[in-house]
Write a protein that holds these residues in place. Sequence first.
Motif, short mmCIF file in Angstrom:
data_model
loop_
_atom_site.label_atom_id
_atom_site.label_comp_id
_atom_site.label_asym_id
_atom_site.label_seq_id
_atom_site.Cartn_x
_atom_site.Cartn_y
_atom_site.Cartn_z
N ALA A 15 40.12 155.49 -13.76
CA ALA A 15 40.23 156.91 -14.08
C ALA A 15 39.79 157.77 -12.90
O ALA A 15 40.40 158.82 -12.63
CB ALA A 15 39.39 157.24 -15.32
N ALA A 16 38.76 157.35 -12.19
CA ALA A 16 38.28 158.11 -11.03
C ALA A 16 39.38 158.22 -9.97
O ALA A 16 39.61 159.30 -9.41
CB ALA A 16 37.05 157.44 -10.44
N SER A 17 40.06 157.12 -9.72
CA SER A 17 41.15 157.13 -8.74
C SER A 17 42.32 157.97 -9.22
O SER A 17 42.95 158.70 -8.45
CB SER A 17 41.61 155.70 -8.45
OG SER A 17 40.57 154.94 -7.88
N ARG A 18 42.63 157.85 -10.49
CA ARG A 18 43.79 158.56 -11.05
C ARG A 18 43.61 160.07 -11.00
O ARG A 18 44.55 160.80 -10.68
CB ARG A 18 44.01 158.11 -12.49
CG ARG A 18 45.19 158.79 -13.18
CD ARG A 18 45.39 158.24 -14.58
NE ARG A 18 46.51 158.87 -15.25
CZ ARG A 18 46.89 158.60 -16.49
NH1 ARG A 18 46.25 157.67 -17.20
NH2 ARG A 18 47.92 159.24 -17.04
N TYR A 19 42.42 160.55 -11.30
CA TYR A 19 42.21 162.00 -11.42
C TYR A 19 41.43 162.60 -10.25
O TYR A 19 41.19 163.82 -10.25
CB TYR A 19 41.48 162.31 -12.74
CG TYR A 19 42.31 161.94 -13.96
CD1 TYR A 19 43.38 162.74 -14.36
CD2 TYR A 19 42.03 160.80 -14.69
CE1 TYR A 19 44.14 162.40 -15.47
CE2 TYR A 19 42.79 160.45 -15.80
CZ TYR A 19 43.85 161.27 -16.17
OH TYR A 19 44.60 160.92 -17.28
N GLY A 20 41.01 161.79 -9.31
CA GLY A 20 40.29 162.31 -8.15
C GLY A 20 38.89 162.81 -8.48
O GLY A 20 38.43 163.80 -7.91
N VAL A 21 38.24 162.14 -9.42
CA VAL A 21 36.89 162.51 -9.83
C VAL A 21 35.94 161.37 -9.45
O VAL A 21 36.28 160.19 -9.62
CB VAL A 21 36.82 162.77 -11.35
CG1 VAL A 21 35.38 163.03 -11.79
CG2 VAL A 21 37.71 163.94 -11.72
N SER A 22 34.77 161.71 -8.94
CA SER A 22 33.80 160.69 -8.55
C SER A 22 33.43 159.80 -9.74
O SER A 22 33.12 160.29 -10.84
CB SER A 22 32.54 161.37 -8.01
OG SER A 22 31.48 160.44 -7.92
N GLY A 48 40.84 160.71 -21.00
CA GLY A 48 40.83 162.10 -21.46
C GLY A 48 39.63 162.87 -20.93
O GLY A 48 39.75 164.01 -20.47
N GLY A 49 38.45 162.25 -20.98
CA GLY A 49 37.25 162.92 -20.49
C GLY A 49 37.30 163.17 -18.99
O GLY A 49 36.86 164.21 -18.50
N THR A 50 37.85 162.21 -18.26
CA THR A 50 37.96 162.38 -16.81
C THR A 50 39.00 163.44 -16.45
O THR A 50 38.79 164.24 -15.52
CB THR A 50 38.32 161.04 -16.14
OG1 THR A 50 37.35 160.05 -16.50
CG2 THR A 50 38.34 161.18 -14.62
N ALA A 51 40.11 163.47 -17.19
CA ALA A 51 41.11 164.53 -16.97
C ALA A 51 40.48 165.90 -17.22
O ALA A 51 40.76 166.87 -16.49
CB ALA A 51 42.31 164.32 -17.89
N TYR A 52 39.64 165.99 -18.24
CA TYR A 52 38.97 167.26 -18.54
C TYR A 52 38.00 167.64 -17.42
O TYR A 52 37.95 168.80 -16.99
CB TYR A 52 38.23 167.11 -19.87
CG TYR A 52 37.58 168.38 -20.38
CD1 TYR A 52 38.16 169.65 -20.17
CD2 TYR A 52 36.39 168.33 -21.09
CE1 TYR A 52 37.56 170.80 -20.65
CE2 TYR A 52 35.78 169.47 -21.57
CZ TYR A 52 36.37 170.71 -21.34
OH TYR A 52 35.76 171.85 -21.83
N LEU A 53 37.25 166.66 -16.92
CA LEU A 53 36.35 166.94 -15.80
C LEU A 53 37.12 167.42 -14.57
O LEU A 53 36.70 168.37 -13.90
CB LEU A 53 35.56 165.67 -15.44
CG LEU A 53 34.32 165.34 -16.26
CD1 LEU A 53 33.76 163.99 -15.84
CD2 LEU A 53 33.25 166.43 -16.11
N ALA A 54 38.26 166.77 -14.29
CA ALA A 54 39.08 167.18 -13.15
C ALA A 54 39.56 168.61 -13.32
O ALA A 54 39.56 169.41 -12.37
CB ALA A 54 40.27 166.24 -12.99
N HIS A 55 39.95 168.96 -14.54
CA HIS A 55 40.40 170.34 -14.83
C HIS A 55 39.26 171.33 -14.60
O HIS A 55 39.46 172.39 -13.97
CB HIS A 55 40.87 170.40 -16.28
CG HIS A 55 41.03 171.78 -16.81
ND1 HIS A 55 42.09 172.61 -16.47
CD2 HIS A 55 40.24 172.52 -17.66
CE1 HIS A 55 41.95 173.77 -17.08
NE2 HIS A 55 40.83 173.74 -17.79
#
Length: 221
Positions: A77-84, A136-143
């Motif tokens: 998920a980190a790689s997919r959404y660019g979140v640490s 879903g949570g990681t996508a939300y963080l990225a947003h």
Amino acid sequence: MRFGLILGAALLLCGGVAEADIYAYTDNNGVVHLTNVPAGNDRYRMVMRTPKMPVAVARADFNRMARARYQRLIQTAASRYGVSSALINAVISAESGYNAGAVSPKGAIGLMQLIPATADRFGVADSFSPVDNINGGTAYLAHLLRVFSGDLKLAVAAYNAGSKAVIQAGYHIPPFAETRAYVPRVLAYYQKYLGDSGNAADVAPRPVVNAAPQLIQISNP
């Protein structure tokens, strides 16, 4: 039935020291009942002998193993959404302590404690699924990181209180006691996991099966 989950649940039955053996039986409906005091009930069979240790130590060990289980999903998920990955781990640590079956009094569900509206918004079909919940949570963080121009404190505050509350507070942490306690807690976890080079697990991760959670009933004697 995963005995690691049984141990974590059974520790809730204990007081200051975890030292009792763990007993279980499965009823006709497939519900697993757990207790550390079978009280002469011959349906229970011992499934695990636990060492004598402070409950806090036992829970820390359980959380360490739970963290390890989800690292592959978190890294993906980190790689997919660019979140640490350190930030994802920090949010999960603060939100659920890596309990995929967690449900808050406000109805937030799973590892990253998604409320139904957020789950729907980010395409989460099953909030109890570790795969769906982490994505879903990681996508939300990225947003949120995009909305607040990469400001980590504001993004974390918005994860807890909502974007609107942060904006109405003049792009500051809202004056809510819960949020003002939540932000430093998440950031402390974040710094810890950054110090571990982004690896929050102390042991090698295992694959996670995307399956419905098993219903476990913790029985009193």
